[in-house]
Motif scaffolding. Structure first.
Motif, PDB file in Angstrom:
ATOM      1  N   MET A 190       0.842  -1.180   0.000  1.00  0.00           N
ATOM      2  CA  MET A 190       0.000   0.000   0.000  1.00  0.00           C
ATOM      3  C   MET A 190       0.884   1.239   0.000  1.00  0.00           C
ATOM      4  O   MET A 190       1.922   1.267   0.648  1.00  0.00           O
ATOM      5  N   ASN A 191       0.434   2.238  -0.706  1.00  0.00           N
ATOM      6  CA  ASN A 191       1.119   3.525  -0.736  1.00  0.00           C
ATOM      7  C   ASN A 191       0.295   4.545   0.035  1.00  0.00           C
ATOM      8  O   ASN A 191      -0.934   4.590  -0.108  1.00  0.00           O
ATOM      9  N   PHE A 192       0.972   5.362   0.824  1.00  0.00           N
ATOM     10  CA  PHE A 192       0.333   6.421   1.594  1.00  0.00           C
ATOM     11  C   PHE A 192       0.779   7.751   0.995  1.00  0.00           C
ATOM     12  O   PHE A 192       1.969   8.064   1.012  1.00  0.00           O
TER      13      PHE A 192
ATOM     14  N   GLU B  41       0.404  11.810   1.056  1.00  0.00           N
ATOM     15  CA  GLU B  41      -0.048  12.975   1.826  1.00  0.00           C
ATOM     16  C   GLU B  41      -0.224  14.147   0.880  1.00  0.00           C
ATOM     17  O   GLU B  41       0.612  14.399   0.019  1.00  0.00           O
TER      18      GLU B  41
ATOM     19  N   HIS C 159      -4.736  15.558   3.968  1.00  0.00           N
ATOM     20  CA  HIS C 159      -5.236  14.242   3.595  1.00  0.00           C
ATOM     21  C   HIS C 159      -4.095  13.233   3.498  1.00  0.00           C
ATOM     22  O   HIS C 159      -2.992  13.581   3.089  1.00  0.00           O
ATOM     23  N   ILE C 160      -4.404  12.003   3.834  1.00  0.00           N
ATOM     24  CA  ILE C 160      -3.545  10.868   3.512  1.00  0.00           C
ATOM     25  C   ILE C 160      -4.423   9.890   2.745  1.00  0.00           C
ATOM     26  O   ILE C 160      -5.451   9.427   3.261  1.00  0.00           O
TER      27      ILE C 160
ATOM     28  N   VAL D  61      -4.748   6.244   0.809  1.00  0.00           N
ATOM     29  CA  VAL D  61      -4.171   4.903   0.785  1.00  0.00           C
ATOM     30  C   VAL D  61      -4.481   4.320  -0.585  1.00  0.00           C
ATOM     31  O   VAL D  61      -5.644   4.151  -0.943  1.00  0.00           O
TER      32      VAL D  61
ATOM     33  N   TRP E 244      -8.805   6.656   3.234  1.00  0.00           N
ATOM     34  CA  TRP E 244      -8.668   8.114   3.323  1.00  0.00           C
ATOM     35  C   TRP E 244      -8.646   8.510   4.783  1.00  0.00           C
ATOM     36  O   TRP E 244      -9.534   8.159   5.559  1.00  0.00           O
TER      37      TRP E 244
ATOM     38  N   ILE F 271      -3.976  -1.272   8.286  1.00  0.00           N
ATOM     39  CA  ILE F 271      -3.898   0.023   7.603  1.00  0.00           C
ATOM     40  C   ILE F 271      -4.422   1.149   8.495  1.00  0.00           C
ATOM     41  O   ILE F 271      -3.801   2.211   8.580  1.00  0.00           O
TER      42      ILE F 271
ATOM     43  N   GLU G 183      -1.848   1.892  11.073  1.00  0.00           N
ATOM     44  CA  GLU G 183      -0.724   2.615  10.485  1.00  0.00           C
ATOM     45  C   GLU G 183      -1.071   4.083  10.255  1.00  0.00           C
ATOM     46  O   GLU G 183      -0.263   4.968  10.527  1.00  0.00           O
ATOM     47  N   LEU G 184      -2.279   4.356   9.779  1.00  0.00           N
ATOM     48  CA  LEU G 184      -2.700   5.748   9.577  1.00  0.00           C
ATOM     49  C   LEU G 184      -2.732   6.507  10.899  1.00  0.00           C
ATOM     50  O   LEU G 184      -2.261   7.648  10.974  1.00  0.00           O
TER      51      LEU G 184
ATOM     52  N   ILE H  92       0.825   7.288  11.981  1.00  0.00           N
ATOM     53  CA  ILE H  92       1.374   8.428  11.225  1.00  0.00           C
ATOM     54  C   ILE H  92       0.865   9.730  11.839  1.00  0.00           C
ATOM     55  O   ILE H  92       1.628  10.671  12.054  1.00  0.00           O
TER      56      ILE H  92
END
Length: 129
Positions: free
Chosen positions: A1-3, A5, A49-50, A52, A62, A87, A90-91, A94
């Motif tokens: 997965m890519n995060f 920002e 925003h982040i 995913v 989101w 996920i 992890e969000l 962060i």
């Protein structure tokens, strides 16, 4: 997965996020028109925003923060297909690196229906954990 920002969302991202919102939140929170979704986001202050994204650049989650009453609030929506995969944790991790305090609201019961007819599952236990 890519995060990813960002402070600015493209029109395509807005469309995908509105769809994610409508698919994952109870029907009573359904947003019918794009203009209403955009108005909601424009009403927020200092939004970050982040997103995913999976390997095909499809938005699966989101996380967003904003300022309300001089406090940092957040919202998080994950595609139900990626629940219980770490996920959300992890969000939040962060966000906790960036903010000393976060505020949020959560639907605390499972009785609501999604637009699809399925039942909404409250994320309250996730947040309490």
């Amino acid at each position: 997965m890519n995060f990813i920002e960002t402070k600015i969302l493209s029109q395509n991202q807005l469309i995908k996020l509105k769809t994610l919102w409508n698919n994952e939140y109870p029907e009573k929170l359904y947003i019918d028109e794009m203009a209403h979704f955009e108005e909601y986001l424009k009403s927020l202050t200092e939004v970050e925003h982040i997103l995913v994204l999976n390997s095909k650049a499809i938005i699966l989650g989101w996380f967003f923060t904003f300022i309300r009453n001089e406090e940092t609030w957040f919202g998080m929506i994950l595609n139900s297909k990626v629940h219980k995969k770490g996920i959300g944790t992890e969000l939040l991790n962060i966000a906790k690196e960036k903010y000393l305090q976060l505020n949020g609201w959560v639907i605390d019961h499972d009785g609501d229906k999604l637009k699809s007819g399925k039942m909404y599952k409250s994320p309250l236990h996730f947040y309490l954990k």
